[in-house]
Write an enzyme that holds these catalytic residues in place. Structure first.
Site, PDB file in Angstrom:
ATOM      1  N   LYS A  70       4.164 -14.967   1.942  1.00  0.00           N
ATOM      2  CA  LYS A  70       3.963 -15.811   0.984  1.00  0.00           C
ATOM      3  C   LYS A  70       5.552 -16.263   0.606  1.00  0.00           C
ATOM      4  CE  LYS A  70       1.696 -17.558  -2.072  1.00  0.00           C
ATOM      5  NZ  LYS A  70       0.885 -18.441  -1.887  1.00  0.00           N
ATOM      6  N   ASP A  93     -10.507  -8.636   8.215  1.00  0.00           N
ATOM      7  CA  ASP A  93     -12.051  -8.287   8.190  1.00  0.00           C
ATOM      8  C   ASP A  93     -12.702  -9.830   7.793  1.00  0.00           C
ATOM      9  OD1 ASP A  93     -11.640  -6.192   7.930  1.00  0.00           O
ATOM     10  OD2 ASP A  93     -12.394  -5.243   5.748  1.00  0.00           O
ATOM     11  N   TYR A 136       0.965  -1.013   0.200  1.00  0.00           N
ATOM     12  CA  TYR A 136      -0.096   0.298  -0.094  1.00  0.00           C
ATOM     13  C   TYR A 136       1.107   1.127  -0.257  1.00  0.00           C
ATOM     14  CZ  TYR A 136      -3.891  -3.053   1.455  1.00  0.00           C
ATOM     15  OH  TYR A 136      -4.981  -4.034   1.055  1.00  0.00           O
ATOM     16  N   ASP A 151      -2.121 -17.697   2.180  1.00  0.00           N
ATOM     17  CA  ASP A 151      -4.174 -18.661   1.416  1.00  0.00           C
ATOM     18  C   ASP A 151      -4.028 -19.726   2.500  1.00  0.00           C
ATOM     19  OD1 ASP A 151      -1.560 -19.864   0.714  1.00  0.00           O
ATOM     20  OD2 ASP A 151      -1.363 -20.293  -0.782  1.00  0.00           O
ATOM     21  N   ASP A 187      -4.839  -6.933   5.868  1.00  0.00           N
ATOM     22  CA  ASP A 187      -6.063  -5.539   5.508  1.00  0.00           C
ATOM     23  C   ASP A 187      -7.230  -6.715   5.684  1.00  0.00           C
ATOM     24  OD1 ASP A 187      -7.600  -3.654   4.665  1.00  0.00           O
ATOM     25  OD2 ASP A 187      -6.575  -3.423   3.158  1.00  0.00           O
TER      26      ASP A 187
END
Ligand code: NAD
Length: 360
Positions: A195, A255, A146, A227, A251
């Site tokens: 990852k 959620d 980001y 994942d 992020d």
């Protein structure tokens, strides 16, 4: 203990829920002999209305001069509110982004707890929800995809977009240390999510986490791929304690984890810098649809107050007392409208605050 707390009630339900959080903190102050000096300042839509900008230098300086910031939420209805006709840098959210930057808040903590009494709100199968869960997701807030370099340009006549995911070892180390410190106050288990089978940034992330772990022999560290973690959150959330991860993964996963609890009004959050300083706020927004009706659930704001005591004031017993009072009130069957179920007693926002304050 005397603590200076800056208070940003904000917009929508913000003032209602933060008032209840202050009510509970005042009850704690009285019981345990502390003094909390609250200074209220504006940010967001209310600051635009008063001063023509979402964040003033005055608000920044009061926050910097405090031990911690207690916040409600900011913003209004993004379709109908005149605040959203303004240029992007003058909208309510711009104030929060700048405040986070000014205060150097790089670690975002989101506990996701499924209380036994609220199992029916959980979106997971009963055999999974019956175990309840209590995990804390720590998301790096100032680096990664980001904040990396980005551009969109024509390459050989084809429009091409590039986003860059960058972390240096210092940025990884400081959030790693925070995660292990927090794990020491919980169940002493850290899951570092990356990852690493694909990304260089993740391989560095893993290496630094292993180095940090050496200073915390009591804490168990496990590495997990993002994942597979996304699947585990819906398959067996009870296996997690503290999860630490980079900005974008955090992020998305935070959620997902919030969603499976089924009750947004129950989830607090904290954003910390390198010192003990932090900004504490509910995970939900300003809920303009129910603002001013005294029906909002103040529990996320009240639990944000508990996090403030735990992480910025080192008042562990007092934080535990607030969390125990919340559990007691739920066990006694009191509910606000958003978590109401059959056989329970519905109460208003202010009644819920008073019930919890009486039980601390
Ligand atoms: P929201 O979280 O405000 O509301 C979503 C739904 O959840 C609504 O139906 C609302 O009534 C309900 N809800 C939220 N908190 C509740 C509570 N404590 N008790 C009972 N019900 C609750 O999300 P939204 O409607 O998408 O956003 C509204 C505004 O909030 C927007 O301006 C958005 O930008 C802002 N927002 C601010 C923050 C923040 O201040 N950090 C975070 C998220 C959204």
């Amino acid at each position: 203990m005397i603590q200076k707390i800056a208070v940003i009630k904000g917009d929508g339900i913000g003032p209602e829920i933060v008032s209840e959080s202050m009510k509970v903190l005042n009850a704690i102050a009285q019981k345990y002999g502390h003094t909390f000096l609250f200074t209220e300042v504006l940010m967001g839509g209310c600051s635009i209305d008063a001063y023509g900008e979402p964040l003033t230098e005055e608000t920044i300086s009061v926050c910097k001069d405090s031990h911690a910031v207690l916040m409600g939420s900011i913003g209004g209805n993004t379709t109908t509110s005149p605040w959203y006709q303004l240029p992007a840098h003058l909208r309510p959210e711009a104030g929060l982004l700048r405040l986070r930057k000014e205060l150097g808040l790089f670690a975002n903590l989101r506990p996701c707890v499924l209380y036994p009494e609220l199992r029916s709100a959980c979106t997971l199968r009963e055999d999974i929800s019956s175990k309840s869960f209590d995990m804390l997701i720590m998301r790096e807030l100032t680096g990664g995809l980001y904040f990396g370099e980005r551009r969109t340009e024509a390459v050989d006549g084809v429009m091409t977009a590039v986003d860059t995911l960058t972390y240096n070892e210092n940025e990884i180390r400081r959030i790693g240390i925070k995660a292990f410190e927090v794990a020491m106050k919980r169940n002493k288990k850290v899951t570092s999510v990356d990852k690493a089978n694909v990304l260089d940034s993740s391989r560095l992330w893993r290496k630094v986490m292993n180095e940090v772990a050496k200073d915390y022999p009591e804490v168990t560290l496990e590495h997990a791929l993002v994942d597979s973690t996304a699947m585990q959150i819906v398959r067996d959330p009870s296996r997690f304690d503290v999860m630490v991860t980079e900005n974008m993964f955090g992020d998305i996963l935070s959620d997902e984890a919030a969603m499976v609890t089924g009750s947004l009004g129950m989830l607090p959050s904290a954003s910390l810098n390198e010192t003990k300083f932090g900004l504490y706020e509910p995970s939900g927004g300003s809920a303009p649809d129910i603002a001013g009706k005294n029906v909002a659930n103040p529990i996320a704001a009240i639990l944000s107050g508990a996090m403030l005591l735990r992480y910025s004031c080192d008042l562990q017993t007092e934080a535990d007392a607030i969390e125990a009072a919340v559990k007691q009130v739920l066990a006694e069957g009191y509910r606000t409208a958003d978590i109401m179920s059959e056989g329970c007693r519905q109460v208003s926002c202010s009644e819920m605050g008073s019930l919890i304050a009486e039980r601390v």
